[in-house]
Design a protein around this motif. Sequence first.
Motif, PDB file in Angstrom:
ATOM      1  N   SER A  93      -4.370   0.418  19.453  1.00  0.00           N
ATOM      2  CA  SER A  93      -3.484   0.138  20.288  1.00  0.00           C
ATOM      3  C   SER A  93      -3.337  -1.416  20.694  1.00  0.00           C
ATOM      4  CB  SER A  93      -3.462   0.894  21.567  1.00  0.00           C
ATOM      5  OG  SER A  93      -2.595   0.335  22.710  1.00  0.00           O
ATOM      6  N   ARG A  94      -4.626  -2.087  21.169  1.00  0.00           N
ATOM      7  CA  ARG A  94      -4.787  -3.518  21.396  1.00  0.00           C
ATOM      8  C   ARG A  94      -4.364  -4.493  19.917  1.00  0.00           C
ATOM      9  NH1 ARG A  94      -9.237  -1.282  23.695  1.00  0.00           N
ATOM     10  NH2 ARG A  94     -10.774  -1.962  21.916  1.00  0.00           N
ATOM     11  N   TYR A  95      -4.789  -3.913  18.920  1.00  0.00           N
ATOM     12  CA  TYR A  95      -4.605  -4.859  17.682  1.00  0.00           C
ATOM     13  C   TYR A  95      -3.112  -4.873  17.419  1.00  0.00           C
ATOM     14  CZ  TYR A  95      -5.015  -7.110  13.289  1.00  0.00           C
ATOM     15  OH  TYR A  95      -4.987  -7.864  12.256  1.00  0.00           O
ATOM     16  N   TYR A  96      -2.447  -3.719  17.433  1.00  0.00           N
ATOM     17  CA  TYR A  96      -0.971  -3.672  16.985  1.00  0.00           C
ATOM     18  C   TYR A  96       0.020  -3.840  18.121  1.00  0.00           C
ATOM     19  CZ  TYR A  96      -2.543  -2.202  12.480  1.00  0.00           C
ATOM     20  OH  TYR A  96      -3.379  -2.311  11.360  1.00  0.00           O
ATOM     21  N   GLY A  97      -0.358  -3.778  19.274  1.00  0.00           N
ATOM     22  CA  GLY A  97       0.325  -3.869  20.591  1.00  0.00           C
ATOM     23  C   GLY A  97       1.156  -2.712  21.023  1.00  0.00           C
ATOM     24  N   TYR A  98       0.787  -1.669  20.671  1.00  0.00           N
ATOM     25  CA  TYR A  98       1.526  -0.388  20.795  1.00  0.00           C
ATOM     26  C   TYR A  98       0.905   0.562  21.967  1.00  0.00           C
ATOM     27  CZ  TYR A  98       4.933  -1.072  16.935  1.00  0.00           C
ATOM     28  OH  TYR A  98       5.833  -1.718  16.331  1.00  0.00           O
ATOM     29  N   PRO A  99       1.315   0.823  22.856  1.00  0.00           N
ATOM     30  CA  PRO A  99       0.752   1.677  23.871  1.00  0.00           C
ATOM     31  C   PRO A  99       0.043   3.080  23.327  1.00  0.00           C
ATOM     32  CG  PRO A  99       3.145   2.246  23.961  1.00  0.00           C
ATOM     33  CD  PRO A  99       2.803   1.142  23.029  1.00  0.00           C
ATOM     34  N   MET A 100      -1.092   3.260  23.914  1.00  0.00           N
ATOM     35  CA  MET A 100      -1.896   4.571  23.471  1.00  0.00           C
ATOM     36  C   MET A 100      -1.001   5.761  23.858  1.00  0.00           C
ATOM     37  SD  MET A 100      -5.688   3.652  24.227  1.00  0.00           S
ATOM     38  CE  MET A 100      -5.984   5.133  24.953  1.00  0.00           C
ATOM     39  N   PHE A 101      -1.174   6.736  23.174  1.00  0.00           N
ATOM     40  CA  PHE A 101      -0.392   7.993  23.533  1.00  0.00           C
ATOM     41  C   PHE A 101      -0.976   9.006  24.514  1.00  0.00           C
ATOM     42  CE2 PHE A 101       0.860   6.563  19.545  1.00  0.00           C
ATOM     43  CZ  PHE A 101       2.504   6.675  19.388  1.00  0.00           C
ATOM     44  N   GLY A 138       0.793  -1.266   0.109  1.00  0.00           N
ATOM     45  CA  GLY A 138      -0.031   0.102  -0.186  1.00  0.00           C
ATOM     46  C   GLY A 138       0.872   1.227  -0.142  1.00  0.00           C
ATOM     47  N   HIS A 139       0.345   2.476   0.581  1.00  0.00           N
ATOM     48  CA  HIS A 139       0.881   3.719   0.565  1.00  0.00           C
ATOM     49  C   HIS A 139       0.276   4.537   1.519  1.00  0.00           C
ATOM     50  CE1 HIS A 139      -2.398   4.798  -1.910  1.00  0.00           C
ATOM     51  NE2 HIS A 139      -2.282   5.973  -1.341  1.00  0.00           N
ATOM     52  N   ILE A 140       1.183   5.228   2.069  1.00  0.00           N
ATOM     53  CA  ILE A 140       0.631   6.435   2.966  1.00  0.00           C
ATOM     54  C   ILE A 140      -0.149   7.503   2.437  1.00  0.00           C
ATOM     55  CG2 ILE A 140       1.454   7.945   4.905  1.00  0.00           C
ATOM     56  CD1 ILE A 140       2.407   5.102   5.462  1.00  0.00           C
ATOM     57  N   ASP A 141      -1.284   7.707   3.205  1.00  0.00           N
ATOM     58  CA  ASP A 141      -2.247   8.426   2.493  1.00  0.00           C
ATOM     59  C   ASP A 141      -2.295   9.670   3.505  1.00  0.00           C
ATOM     60  OD1 ASP A 141      -4.704   9.050   0.693  1.00  0.00           O
ATOM     61  OD2 ASP A 141      -5.487   9.357   2.630  1.00  0.00           O
ATOM     62  N   ASP A 142      -1.852   9.663   4.659  1.00  0.00           N
ATOM     63  CA  ASP A 142      -2.131  10.731   5.327  1.00  0.00           C
ATOM     64  C   ASP A 142      -1.405  10.475   6.784  1.00  0.00           C
ATOM     65  OD1 ASP A 142      -2.660  13.476   6.400  1.00  0.00           O
ATOM     66  OD2 ASP A 142      -4.847  13.102   5.950  1.00  0.00           O
ATOM     67  N   ILE A 143      -1.174  11.429   7.585  1.00  0.00           N
ATOM     68  CA  ILE A 143      -0.598  11.317   8.941  1.00  0.00           C
ATOM     69  C   ILE A 143      -1.588  12.037   9.892  1.00  0.00           C
ATOM     70  CG2 ILE A 143       1.463  11.862  10.145  1.00  0.00           C
ATOM     71  CD1 ILE A 143       2.908  11.997   7.609  1.00  0.00           C
ATOM     72  N   VAL A 144      -1.698  11.288  11.142  1.00  0.00           N
ATOM     73  CA  VAL A 144      -2.388  11.976  12.126  1.00  0.00           C
ATOM     74  C   VAL A 144      -1.106  12.283  13.314  1.00  0.00           C
ATOM     75  CG1 VAL A 144      -4.097  11.603  14.050  1.00  0.00           C
ATOM     76  CG2 VAL A 144      -4.518  10.454  11.924  1.00  0.00           C
ATOM     77  N   LEU A 145      -1.384  13.808  13.603  1.00  0.00           N
ATOM     78  CA  LEU A 145      -0.516  14.387  14.450  1.00  0.00           C
ATOM     79  C   LEU A 145      -0.919  14.635  15.651  1.00  0.00           C
ATOM     80  CD1 LEU A 145       1.019  17.145  12.196  1.00  0.00           C
ATOM     81  CD2 LEU A 145       2.037  14.643  12.633  1.00  0.00           C
ATOM     82  N   SER A 146      -0.109  14.458  16.860  1.00  0.00           N
ATOM     83  CA  SER A 146      -0.706  15.037  18.292  1.00  0.00           C
ATOM     84  C   SER A 146      -0.544  16.507  18.366  1.00  0.00           C
ATOM     85  CB  SER A 146       0.177  14.074  19.319  1.00  0.00           C
ATOM     86  OG  SER A 146      -0.320  14.800  20.503  1.00  0.00           O
TER      87      SER A 146
END
Length: 119
Positions: free
Chosen positions: A111-119, A30-38
């Motif tokens: 977070s649960r699906y990919y196993g990374y902590p929430m920000f 696939g490809h990166i369509d967008d980025i979500v920033l904090s």
Amino acid sequence: MQDLTMTHDHIRATTVNGTDVFNADGEHIGHIDDIVLSKVAGNAVYAIMSFGGFLGIGERYHPLPWQSLSYDENRGGYVVNLTREQLEGGPNYERGREPNWNDPEFEGSISRYYGYPMF
């Protein structure tokens, strides 16, 4: 002016959009369509990966934790340690049905699906 795109660690979001994404086996997925920033932390939280569909019809958007991507200069794209099937099974949404990025349940599902902590 020299193109510094590959010689430093900073990159403009508009340059990232459209960048290819590969799995660890080198398959283009696939490809990166967008980025979500904090807005508070000031960092990239999710890369919105797009794949599937034809001419934009049936295309799905898959938010990936930013830290799940690594840039591969040889491929000129990002690599994720996931298969296409794993990505397809993850949290996603369709064009025109943007999720509420402030919904703790949606963020928690990523977070649960990919196993990374929430920000």
